[in-house]
Design an enzyme around this catalytic site. Structure first.
Site, short mmCIF file in Angstrom:
data_model
loop_
_atom_site.label_atom_id
_atom_site.label_comp_id
_atom_site.label_asym_id
_atom_site.label_seq_id
_atom_site.Cartn_x
_atom_site.Cartn_y
_atom_site.Cartn_z
N ASP A 127 5.60 4.39 -5.88
CA ASP A 127 6.13 3.08 -5.50
C ASP A 127 7.47 2.83 -6.18
O ASP A 127 7.87 3.57 -7.08
CB ASP A 127 5.13 1.95 -5.85
CG ASP A 127 4.44 2.17 -7.19
OD1 ASP A 127 5.10 2.66 -8.13
OD2 ASP A 127 3.25 1.85 -7.31
N ASP A 131 -8.15 -5.45 -10.58
CA ASP A 131 -8.68 -5.95 -9.31
C ASP A 131 -8.93 -4.82 -8.31
O ASP A 131 -9.21 -5.07 -7.14
CB ASP A 131 -7.74 -6.99 -8.70
CG ASP A 131 -6.33 -6.46 -8.47
OD1 ASP A 131 -6.09 -5.26 -8.74
OD2 ASP A 131 -5.46 -7.22 -8.02
N HIS A 181 -6.67 -2.46 -7.38
CA HIS A 181 -5.53 -2.00 -6.59
C HIS A 181 -5.06 -0.62 -7.04
O HIS A 181 -5.22 -0.24 -8.20
CB HIS A 181 -4.37 -3.01 -6.64
CG HIS A 181 -3.60 -3.02 -7.93
ND1 HIS A 181 -3.75 -4.00 -8.89
CD2 HIS A 181 -2.65 -2.18 -8.42
CE1 HIS A 181 -2.93 -3.75 -9.89
NE2 HIS A 181 -2.25 -2.65 -9.63
N GLU A 217 -2.62 -4.28 -3.06
CA GLU A 217 -3.47 -5.31 -3.64
C GLU A 217 -4.73 -5.49 -2.80
O GLU A 217 -4.83 -5.00 -1.67
CB GLU A 217 -2.69 -6.63 -3.72
CG GLU A 217 -1.45 -6.58 -4.61
CD GLU A 217 -1.75 -6.53 -6.10
OE1 GLU A 217 -2.94 -6.57 -6.47
OE2 GLU A 217 -0.80 -6.44 -6.89
#
Length: 261
Positions: free
Chosen positions: A67, A136, A138, A143
């Site tokens: 990313d 979470d 991800h 996400e």
């Protein structure tokens, strides 16, 4: 999915670095997918030590970025391109012309995303993709509720993520970009081997959901269950919520050593 429970982050880093070294010995020009953040640092440090000792030559390896920030110049010290140059390419003796990443400064961001997906395909695909995981669930910047078939695309950072990342920008959240380009989950799943490293008690719930929960977009990392060769390496703290922890320990201890991970 194979789950390997290790004593600590250093042991996890050494295990994954050895898997990368084995890959490079049989395929010197392998394409390694790398992630940023603090979690993978023990992997890079262990692999760099193998390079320094002569145990493996990484000079012909290629590196693919997971990313990148949108709008941050490539030479900005906190662009992920710069971070990976410092943490991966230079320590491993890999030239910048063997590095692949999306163009976060492109005027046509969507075009840059599509071009990067195509470049990965044209390069023969990623041989081993290293991943971290968020609390979470991800992976990359996918996400919760990201499409499990998503491709490389632009994503908007949550306010909490920008607050968390402000520490890399002199504590000034206004310097943190609002957008990133990330490989999509569908793109990530095309790598031949996925290796996820998670350490610390704060990752325990996400690890349990990834490994033992249903495949669901609410936990993007659970998509690894769909992959034919996915390895999850966790320390004792990150494994603390796994119901099948004893089984995972048993299967790893009793697998053939030559099989690796």
């Amino acid at each position: 999915m194979e789950v390997v429970i290790v004593p600590d982050a250093k042991a996890g880093g050494e295990l994954i670095a050895e898997a990368m070294a084995r890959l490079l010995r049989r395929k010197p020009g392998a394409l390694l997918g790398v992630a940023t953040g603090s979690t993978p640092l023990p992997v890079y440090e262990a692999l760099a030590e193998k390079v320094r000792s002569g145990a493996v030559d990484a000079g012909r390896a290629r590196i693919a970025q997971l990313d990148e920030y949108v709008g941050l110049p490539a030479d900005h010290p906190e662009s992920y391109r710069s971070v990976l140059r410092r943490e991966v390419l230079e320590p491993l003796g890999i030239a910048m012309d063997q590095f692949m990443g999306p163009d976060g400064t492109a005027e046509d961001v969507q075009g840059a995303c599509e071009a990067y997906d195509q470049a990965l395909s044209d390069a023969g695909g990623v041989d081993l993709q290293l991943l971290g995981i968020g609390t979470d669930g991800h992976i990359g910047f996918n996400e919760p509720c990201s499409s499990l078939a998503s491709r490389t695309r632009i994503k908007t950072l949550t306010e909490q993520t920008r607050i968390d990342n402000a520490r890399f920008f002199d504590g000034d959240i206004d310097q943190v970009p609002h957008h990133v380009i990330t490989q999509g989950i569908g793109t990530i799943l095309e790598a031949r081997h996925l290796v996820l490293l998670a350490t610390g008690e704060g990752k325990a719930d996400a690890v349990a959901a990834t490994v033992e929960g249903p495949v669901a977009a609410v936990c993007p990392a659970s998509a690894l269950q769909l992959h034919p060769h996915a390895t999850v390496v966790v320390d004792e703290a990150a494994a603390s919520k796994l119901k099948l922890a004893d089984y995972f320990r048993h299967t790893y201890v009793n697998k053939p050593e030559w099989q690796g991970i």
